[in-house]
Design a protein around this motif. Structure first.
Motif, PDB file in Angstrom:
ATOM      1  N   SER A  54       0.845  -1.191   0.000  1.00 17.19           N
ATOM      2  CA  SER A  54       0.000   0.000   0.000  1.00 17.19           C
ATOM      3  C   SER A  54       0.882   1.242   0.000  1.00 17.19           C
ATOM      4  CB  SER A  54      -0.936   0.017   1.216  1.00 17.19           C
ATOM      5  OG  SER A  54      -0.184   0.208   2.408  1.00 17.19           O
ATOM      6  N   SER A  99     -17.683  -1.300  -1.555  1.00 15.21           N
ATOM      7  CA  SER A  99     -17.263  -1.025  -0.181  1.00 15.21           C
ATOM      8  C   SER A  99     -16.464  -2.221   0.320  1.00 15.21           C
ATOM      9  CB  SER A  99     -18.484  -0.801   0.709  1.00 15.21           C
ATOM     10  OG  SER A  99     -18.101  -0.591   2.048  1.00 15.21           O
ATOM     11  N   ALA A 139      -4.565   2.214   6.277  1.00 13.52           N
ATOM     12  CA  ALA A 139      -5.347   1.460   5.282  1.00 13.52           C
ATOM     13  C   ALA A 139      -6.377   0.553   5.926  1.00 13.52           C
ATOM     14  CB  ALA A 139      -4.409   0.633   4.407  1.00 13.52           C
ATOM     15  N   THR A 189     -12.958   0.450   6.775  1.00  6.35           N
ATOM     16  CA  THR A 189     -13.919   0.241   5.684  1.00  6.35           C
ATOM     17  C   THR A 189     -13.936   1.464   4.778  1.00  6.35           C
ATOM     18  OG1 THR A 189     -15.289  -1.225   7.034  1.00  6.35           O
ATOM     19  CG2 THR A 189     -16.335  -0.210   5.121  1.00  6.35           C
ATOM     20  N   PHE A 190     -13.813   1.237   3.482  1.00  3.74           N
ATOM     21  CA  PHE A 190     -13.703   2.319   2.512  1.00  3.74           C
ATOM     22  C   PHE A 190     -14.505   1.994   1.253  1.00  3.74           C
ATOM     23  CE2 PHE A 190      -9.746   1.944   4.875  1.00  3.74           C
ATOM     24  CZ  PHE A 190      -9.536   3.240   5.340  1.00  3.74           C
ATOM     25  N   LEU A 218     -14.397   2.375  -2.826  1.00  4.82           N
ATOM     26  CA  LEU A 218     -13.330   2.457  -3.809  1.00  4.82           C
ATOM     27  C   LEU A 218     -13.624   3.559  -4.820  1.00  4.82           C
ATOM     28  CD1 LEU A 218     -12.664  -1.325  -4.479  1.00  4.82           C
ATOM     29  CD2 LEU A 218     -11.718   0.168  -2.709  1.00  4.82           C
ATOM     30  N   THR A 226      -8.163   2.085  -4.917  1.00  8.72           N
ATOM     31  CA  THR A 226      -7.934   3.358  -4.239  1.00  8.72           C
ATOM     32  C   THR A 226      -9.024   3.572  -3.207  1.00  8.72           C
ATOM     33  OG1 THR A 226      -6.873   4.290  -6.196  1.00  8.72           O
ATOM     34  CG2 THR A 226      -7.662   5.848  -4.540  1.00  8.72           C
ATOM     35  N   LEU A 227      -8.618   3.879  -1.966  1.00 12.15           N
ATOM     36  CA  LEU A 227      -9.533   3.954  -0.833  1.00 12.15           C
ATOM     37  C   LEU A 227      -9.992   5.393  -0.602  1.00 12.15           C
ATOM     38  CD1 LEU A 227      -7.429   1.719   1.605  1.00 12.15           C
ATOM     39  CD2 LEU A 227      -9.040   0.989  -0.179  1.00 12.15           C
ATOM     40  N   THR A 228     -11.258   5.666  -0.857  1.00 12.17           N
ATOM     41  CA  THR A 228     -11.813   7.005  -0.672  1.00 12.17           C
ATOM     42  C   THR A 228     -11.695   7.449   0.777  1.00 12.17           C
ATOM     43  OG1 THR A 228     -13.408   6.629  -2.447  1.00 12.17           O
ATOM     44  CG2 THR A 228     -13.884   8.423  -0.911  1.00 12.17           C
ATOM     45  N   SER A 287      -9.109   7.849   2.633  1.00  6.38           N
ATOM     46  CA  SER A 287      -8.009   7.271   3.417  1.00  6.38           C
ATOM     47  C   SER A 287      -6.816   8.214   3.458  1.00  6.38           C
ATOM     48  CB  SER A 287      -7.581   5.924   2.833  1.00  6.38           C
ATOM     49  OG  SER A 287      -7.101   6.091   1.497  1.00  6.38           O
ATOM     50  N   VAL A 299      -8.271  -7.958   2.283  1.00  4.96           N
ATOM     51  CA  VAL A 299      -9.386  -7.121   1.829  1.00  4.96           C
ATOM     52  C   VAL A 299     -10.587  -8.023   1.600  1.00  4.96           C
ATOM     53  CG1 VAL A 299     -10.177  -5.464   0.101  1.00  4.96           C
ATOM     54  CG2 VAL A 299      -7.739  -5.622   0.635  1.00  4.96           C
TER      55      VAL A 299
END
Length: 206
Positions: free
Chosen positions: A44, A65, A77, A80-81, A83, A92-94, A96, A110
Motif C-alpha cells: 500500500s 465497499s 489502510a 472500511t472504505f 473504492l 484506491t480507498l476514498t 483514506s 481485503v
C-alpha cells in the motif's frame, strides 16, 4: 380443494446483492468461502488517498465497499472504505490517509464489507456468473480443493456475462451447511463472480 400461496424465501439484502469474486485456474481447483472471500494485500502507498496493490483478477469495481484488516506499517489502510478507482492490480480507498510510517508490505486482507450473511440457518439464493471461461462449481461444508476433476455444476461464460445475478445460474443454499465452493475453470484462468442475492419480487408458487 387446493390453494396456491406466494412464499418469499428471504428479504432483500440492504444495499442490494452481496457480491464475491474469485479467479479460478484450469489446473487446480480452488476451495473458498461462499460468504466471505478475502484478498491478500501485496502493498500500500503511504499517501492520501491510499492505493492498495492486490494480485491481478481481484474483481473489485469503483463504488464497492471493502474492509481491510491486519495491514501493518501503513495502518491508515485498515478500516472500511468505498473504492474511488481500480486497476487490474490496485484499488484506491476514498477518504483514506497514509499513516506516515512508510508504505505497507505484504500483509493484511481485503473483503467486501457487506458479504457476511447474517442468518446462517436461512436458505438463500446464490447466483453465479462466469466472466471469462466456463467454470465448474461444487458445494460442501469443508474445503476439498485437492482435485482436478470436473465433477461439479458447469457455469457457462459468454452470452450472459455482465448481466447480473438474475440472469445467471442460481442455487438455493444453507450457509451453515454449504460453507465452501470448489471452483475449477475449464480453460486457462476463469473469473467467477457470485452473489448472495434476492432479486426483487423473487417468489415460489406452492
Amino acid at each position: 380443494m387446493s390453494s396456491r400461496h406466494d412464499v418469499i424465501f428471504y428479504p432483500p439484502p440492504i444495499g442490494g446483492p452481496r457480491r464475491m469474486v474469485h479467479t479460478a485456474t484450469a489446473t487446480t481447483a480452488a476451495s473458498v468461502s461462499l460468504w466471505n472471500t478475502s484478498r491478500a494485500i501485496v502493498s500500500s502507498t503511504d499517501a492520501t488517498p491510499i492505493v492498495v496493490t492486490l494480485a491481478a483478477g481481484h474483481g473489485y469495481l469503483v463504488g464497492d465497499s471493502v474492509t481491510i484488516a491486519a495491514h501493518t506499517t501503513n495502518v491508515g489502510a485498515n478500516g472500511t472504505f468505498v473504492l474511488s478507482a481500480v486497476s487490474a492490480t490496485t484499488i484506491t480507498l476514498t477518504g483514506s490517509v497514509g499513516s506516515g510510517a512508510g508504505a505497507g508490505g505484504a500483509d493484511g486482507t481485503v473483503v467486501f464489507s457487506d458479504n457476511n450473511y447474517a442468518r446462517p440457518e436461512t436458505k438463500v439464493w446464490v447466483a453465479f456468473e462466469a466472466l471469462t471461461n466456463d467454470c465448474y462449481v461444487r458445494f460442501g461444508a469443508a474445503a476439498t480443493a485437492a482435485t482436478t476433476q470436473y465433477n461439479g455444476v458447469l457455469i457457462k461464460a459468454g452470452a450472459t456475462a455482465g448481466l447480473g445475478p438474475q440472469h445467471n445460474q442460481k442455487f438455493y443454499l444453507t450457509p451453515s451447511q454449504h460453507t465452501n465452493v470448489d471452483i475449477l475453470s475449464t480453460t486457462g484462468a476463469g473469473l467467477l463472480k457470485w452473489w448472495v442475492c434476492s432479486p426483487p419480487g423473487e417468489r415460489e408458487r406452492i
